[in-house]
Design an enzyme around this catalytic site. Structure first.
Site, short mmCIF file in Angstrom:
data_model
loop_
_atom_site.label_atom_id
_atom_site.label_comp_id
_atom_site.label_asym_id
_atom_site.label_seq_id
_atom_site.Cartn_x
_atom_site.Cartn_y
_atom_site.Cartn_z
N ASN A 11 -23.55 -6.81 10.28
CA ASN A 11 -24.00 -7.82 10.98
C ASN A 11 -25.39 -8.45 9.91
O ASN A 11 -26.22 -8.42 10.39
CB ASN A 11 -24.40 -6.79 12.68
CG ASN A 11 -24.75 -8.54 13.08
OD1 ASN A 11 -24.63 -9.23 12.89
ND2 ASN A 11 -25.83 -8.62 14.19
N LYS A 13 -26.63 -11.79 11.24
CA LYS A 13 -27.59 -11.77 11.90
C LYS A 13 -27.90 -13.41 11.29
O LYS A 13 -27.02 -13.83 10.59
CB LYS A 13 -29.07 -11.19 12.17
CG LYS A 13 -28.86 -10.06 12.57
CD LYS A 13 -29.20 -9.33 13.57
CE LYS A 13 -28.91 -7.59 13.68
NZ LYS A 13 -30.31 -7.06 14.27
N HIS A 96 -23.98 -8.77 22.03
CA HIS A 96 -24.78 -7.89 21.12
C HIS A 96 -25.88 -7.99 21.97
O HIS A 96 -26.63 -9.49 22.14
CB HIS A 96 -25.78 -9.05 20.41
CG HIS A 96 -26.08 -8.15 18.68
ND1 HIS A 96 -27.23 -7.78 18.87
CD2 HIS A 96 -25.78 -6.74 17.85
CE1 HIS A 96 -28.26 -7.73 18.20
NE2 HIS A 96 -27.21 -6.78 17.29
N GLU A 98 -29.57 -8.53 21.49
CA GLU A 98 -30.23 -9.74 21.01
C GLU A 98 -29.64 -11.04 21.97
O GLU A 98 -29.73 -12.19 22.71
CB GLU A 98 -30.30 -10.76 19.26
CG GLU A 98 -31.15 -9.70 18.93
CD GLU A 98 -30.72 -9.34 17.56
OE1 GLU A 98 -29.83 -9.86 16.75
OE2 GLU A 98 -31.37 -8.24 16.89
N GLU A 168 -25.19 0.70 20.30
CA GLU A 168 -26.31 0.41 19.86
C GLU A 168 -28.37 0.55 20.98
O GLU A 168 -28.11 -0.49 21.61
CB GLU A 168 -26.41 -1.37 19.11
CG GLU A 168 -25.62 -1.30 18.56
CD GLU A 168 -26.01 -2.63 17.78
OE1 GLU A 168 -26.12 -2.86 16.27
OE2 GLU A 168 -25.71 -3.71 17.75
N GLY A 174 -33.41 -2.48 14.46
CA GLY A 174 -34.43 -3.34 13.39
C GLY A 174 -35.55 -2.89 13.59
O GLY A 174 -36.98 -3.13 13.43
N SER A 214 -31.13 0.34 13.20
CA SER A 214 -31.38 1.08 11.97
C SER A 214 -30.50 1.83 10.53
O SER A 214 -30.64 3.10 10.61
CB SER A 214 -32.62 1.50 12.45
OG SER A 214 -33.95 0.60 13.08
N GLY A 235 -26.82 -4.10 11.04
CA GLY A 235 -28.47 -4.91 10.84
C GLY A 235 -27.98 -5.14 9.28
O GLY A 235 -28.01 -5.87 8.12
N GLY A 236 -29.65 -4.78 8.95
CA GLY A 236 -30.59 -5.20 7.64
C GLY A 236 -29.96 -4.52 6.41
O GLY A 236 -29.62 -5.36 5.27
P1 PGA Z 1 -30.30 -3.45 12.39
O1 PGA Z 1 -29.29 -3.74 13.78
O2 PGA Z 1 -29.35 -2.13 11.38
O3 PGA Z 1 -31.24 -3.87 11.54
O4 PGA Z 1 -31.28 -2.72 13.41
C1 PGA Z 1 -28.18 -3.76 14.10
C2 PGA Z 1 -27.97 -4.93 14.42
O5 PGA Z 1 -28.56 -5.11 15.24
O6 PGA Z 1 -26.78 -4.46 15.23
#
Ligand code: PGA
Length: 256
Positions: A11, A13, A96, A98, A168, A174, A214, A235-236
């Site tokens: 992802n 973002k 999600h 967010e 999640e 994050g 994470s 994500g990251g």
């Molecule tokens: P992250 O994000 O791996 O940076 O924690 C995961 C996500 O929001 O899908």
């Protein structure tokens, strides 16, 4: 027992222009060629077309990170399923955390999006997860159950084969804090039970449940070794081709 194909989803973002996406996918394609896992990348809207062009002929599937439930209309700033498909998306992340917590999307809206995506032939990656406060208040299971029941309301049992769910925990996104594999597995087992109750033993019992929060090359193999963890949503660590490729190839690494 032969292991099922894992789903390794990235992802991005709000990162990467179309050109940056092309460059990353070029590198990623070479790095994950021949992998037996499913590789998905949810990219920004403007990067969907360049990404799907770049991913053509590879095993990387391109998708979006959100959509509206209407086919078209006076909804400034929104995007419709048909537009995403035309751009080259085959799946879409919905609900999600967010979107839920930063943009205030509620369960009913997310449910309409899930139904619309299924109707349009876009695979939803439907996300659920508890906040730290809910977790500490002992409400994790109640929150997950509510989000699953509300978000999947009226989804037909036959649609389960076209659905992906992601667990999640919000406190792990994050933050560098990951759920332990055992803790994640316990919640995945719970999610599995709710999905079976909603979509039947067959459909609910076999659709992929991804863990997100994470996920990094260093913890992916342990998470993915759990029985009910069918994949990861990253994500990251999906932004750099090399790092993401290490997660896709978690199994090869584990055997070295
Ligand atoms: P992250 O994000 O791996 O940076 O924690 C995961 C996500 O929001 O899908």
């Amino acid at each position: 027992m032969a292991s099922k194909k894992k789903v390794i989803a990235g992802n991005w973002k709000m990162f990467k222009t179309g050109e940056e996406a092309r460059a990353t996918i070029q590198e990623l394609k070479a790095a994950v060629e021949g992998t037996k896992e499913r590789v998905l990348l949810a990219v920004p809207f403007t990067a969907i077309t360049p990404s799907s062009e770049e991913a053509k002929g590879s095993n990387i599937e391109i998708g979006a990170q959100n959509m509206n439930d209407a086919s078209e209309g006076a909804f400034t700033g929104e995007i419709a399923a048909g537009m995403l498909k035309e751009a080259g998306a085959t799946f879409v992340i919905l609900g999600h955390s967010e979107r839920r917590h930063v943009f205030g999307e509620d369960d009913a809206f997310i449910n309409r999006k899930v139904l619309k995506a299924l109707q349009e032939g876009l695979t939803p990656i439907f996300c659920v997860g508890e906040t730290l406060e809910e977790r500490e208040g002992g409400k994790t299971e109640a929150v997950l159950k509510n989000q699953l029941e509300a978000g999947l309301k009226e989804v037909a049992k036959t649609a389960a084969k076209d659905l992906i769910v992601a667990y999640e925990p919000v406190w792990a996104i994050g933050t560098g804090k990951t759920a332990t594999p055992e803790d994640a597995e316990k919640n995945h087992q719970f999610v599995r039970g709710v999905l079976e109750a909603l979509l039947g033993k067959k459909g609910g019992g076999s659709l992929p449940i991804l863990y997100g929060g994470s996920v990094k090359p260093g913890n992916a193999a342990n998470l993915l070794s759990q029985k009910n963890i069918d994949g990861v949503l990253v994500g990251g660590a999906s932004l750099k081709a090399e790092e993401f490729a290490q997660i896709v190839k978690y199994n090869e690494k584990a055997k070295v």
